[in-house]
Each structure stands twice: as C-alpha cells, then as structure tokens.
Design a protein around this motif. Sequence first.
Motif, mmCIF file in Angstrom:
data_model
loop_
_atom_site.group_PDB
_atom_site.id
_atom_site.type_symbol
_atom_site.label_atom_id
_atom_site.label_comp_id
_atom_site.label_asym_id
_atom_site.label_seq_id
_atom_site.Cartn_x
_atom_site.Cartn_y
_atom_site.Cartn_z
ATOM 1 N N GLN A 15 37.989 37.125 41.634
ATOM 2 C CA GLN A 15 37.058 37.936 40.635
ATOM 3 C C GLN A 15 36.521 39.246 41.591
ATOM 4 O O GLN A 15 36.683 39.532 42.750
ATOM 5 C CB GLN A 15 35.811 37.069 40.737
ATOM 6 C CG GLN A 15 35.731 35.850 39.798
ATOM 7 C CD GLN A 15 34.542 35.080 40.096
ATOM 8 O OE1 GLN A 15 34.209 34.547 41.099
ATOM 9 N NE2 GLN A 15 33.721 35.193 38.833
ATOM 10 N N ASP A 19 31.567 40.862 38.962
ATOM 11 C CA ASP A 19 31.401 39.761 38.113
ATOM 12 C C ASP A 19 31.179 38.331 38.694
ATOM 13 O O ASP A 19 31.131 38.015 39.924
ATOM 14 C CB ASP A 19 33.194 39.497 37.509
ATOM 15 C CG ASP A 19 33.292 40.291 36.423
ATOM 16 O OD1 ASP A 19 32.275 40.509 35.486
ATOM 17 O OD2 ASP A 19 34.536 40.731 36.108
ATOM 18 N N LEU A 22 33.499 35.589 35.282
ATOM 19 C CA LEU A 22 34.768 35.937 34.833
ATOM 20 C C LEU A 22 35.734 36.508 36.027
ATOM 21 O O LEU A 22 35.237 36.835 37.155
ATOM 22 C CB LEU A 22 34.923 37.166 33.992
ATOM 23 C CG LEU A 22 33.832 36.790 32.498
ATOM 24 C CD1 LEU A 22 33.820 38.446 31.775
ATOM 25 C CD2 LEU A 22 34.365 35.707 31.910
ATOM 26 N N ARG A 55 40.687 39.569 32.558
ATOM 27 C CA ARG A 55 39.741 38.646 32.770
ATOM 28 C C ARG A 55 39.399 37.636 31.860
ATOM 29 O O ARG A 55 39.510 37.764 30.595
ATOM 30 C CB ARG A 55 38.621 39.141 33.397
ATOM 31 C CG ARG A 55 37.722 40.169 32.507
ATOM 32 C CD ARG A 55 36.471 40.948 32.913
ATOM 33 N NE ARG A 55 35.624 41.592 31.842
ATOM 34 C CZ ARG A 55 34.553 42.009 32.170
ATOM 35 N NH1 ARG A 55 33.914 41.872 33.310
ATOM 36 N NH2 ARG A 55 33.896 42.586 31.190
#
Length: 229
Positions: A15, A19, A22, A55
């Motif tokens: 990540q 984030d 996501l 993502r």
Amino acid sequence: MELDRICQNCSSFFQDSRDTDLGICLNDEVFEPFLDEIMENADFSNCYDIYLKKRFDGEKEACDQYEEPEIIEIPDDEDINAYILHEKLKHQNVDEIIKYFNNSDKEIVNKAISSISTYVFIGNRGAYEGLINYYMGLGPAESLEDVCMRIKIVDILSTKELERNTIEAYVNELARTPSNNTTRQLYSLVLKRLSMCPVEIVRELLLELLGKRQYSYKIRKRIMEIAGI
C-alpha cells in the motif's frame, strides 16, 4: 496464529502510505520495472498514476498466489530501527562494490575492500563470497603493497573462521606466497589465524600443503604445530 486468507494479509500486497484499505499486488507485472524503487522508498512516487489505476480493496479473497508474510521476532532489547538497518545491510546486493576489486587502480581496490568489510562483519553472504573469490584468485604476494592489502583481507575474514572457505583461503596464501622478509608479517598473521581455526579442518589442509611445498625448518615446524602433529 493463522491469518484470514485475504489480499491484505498476503506478503505481495503493498500500500501507499496515504491508503489504509486499498493497495496493489506486487506480482502484477506492470509494477516490475518499478519494484526496486517501491521497496527501497516504500512508496509509489515513481508510478503513482499506475498505482491509482491498479489499486483494489485488500479485504478481497486472496488468489492462489497467496503467501503469508514472514514474521520477524525482534529481541526486546534491540532498537527496531537499528535492527531493520542491520537486516537491510545483511541482505543488500553488493555487486556494485565487488566489481571494483578488479580495478587497475590499487587505491580503488583498497577502498572497495574497506567498504565490503562492513557487510562481511554483519553476515552479508554475497559480500563474504565476493571477497573470498577475489582473495583466492590473487597470485603470490610480491610487494609490501600486496602484503598490506592481504593483511586487511585476512583481518576481515577472521570473523568467519568457522567457514571452511576461509581456512582454505588462508592455506592457499601459504601455498602461493613465498616466505621471505617482505611477506614475513603476512605469514605470521595467516599462521596465527590458522591456529585459531577448527583443528580438524586445519590439519587436513595443512597436511596436504606440506605434501606439496617445501618450507624452511622453522616454518615447517610451526605449520606442524598448528596441525597438531
């Protein structure tokens, strides 16, 4: 403890720091050209547009490439940042340093040897093998410059004397380099280091050496003492 089989618990899920839920899969081929930068910088600054496009929610069910991350136990009295740095250096690729071992400028070679020493001391296998291979490939020491450089190498290798390769490198030095006034200090150091190595390996290699080379009475006597015969 067994983790839920979801993407967020997979070692390939990564990540951006901005984030929370996501992220992306590092197995996605689109990120392959950027992997070194992603892992080194722990962000996607070099491919952020691709990251935004690729993502997905980490809560989704994992695919057949799912692999749980390895859990590293950090000793209670260890500083976490120091530990992480140590582990990073331990596994760092050192080919860029090793390539300078073959430089025609001896000063550059000496600097490369000094640089590699830190990696050898902390257990970087590539650094140790690179130094051993270079040392084993040298010819006989002929000058004081040769002697000084080899003394530096032996000092570095002295932290790895349980390794058979280290002991073989020491014995190889005795085999290729003549004993004389120029090399006396090197000989003394190598013999001293051999006396501190596992005797069962040392004896085997030194007996083989004595069968191949002739030495002065004094050197031969010292070698036999170290070999325990």
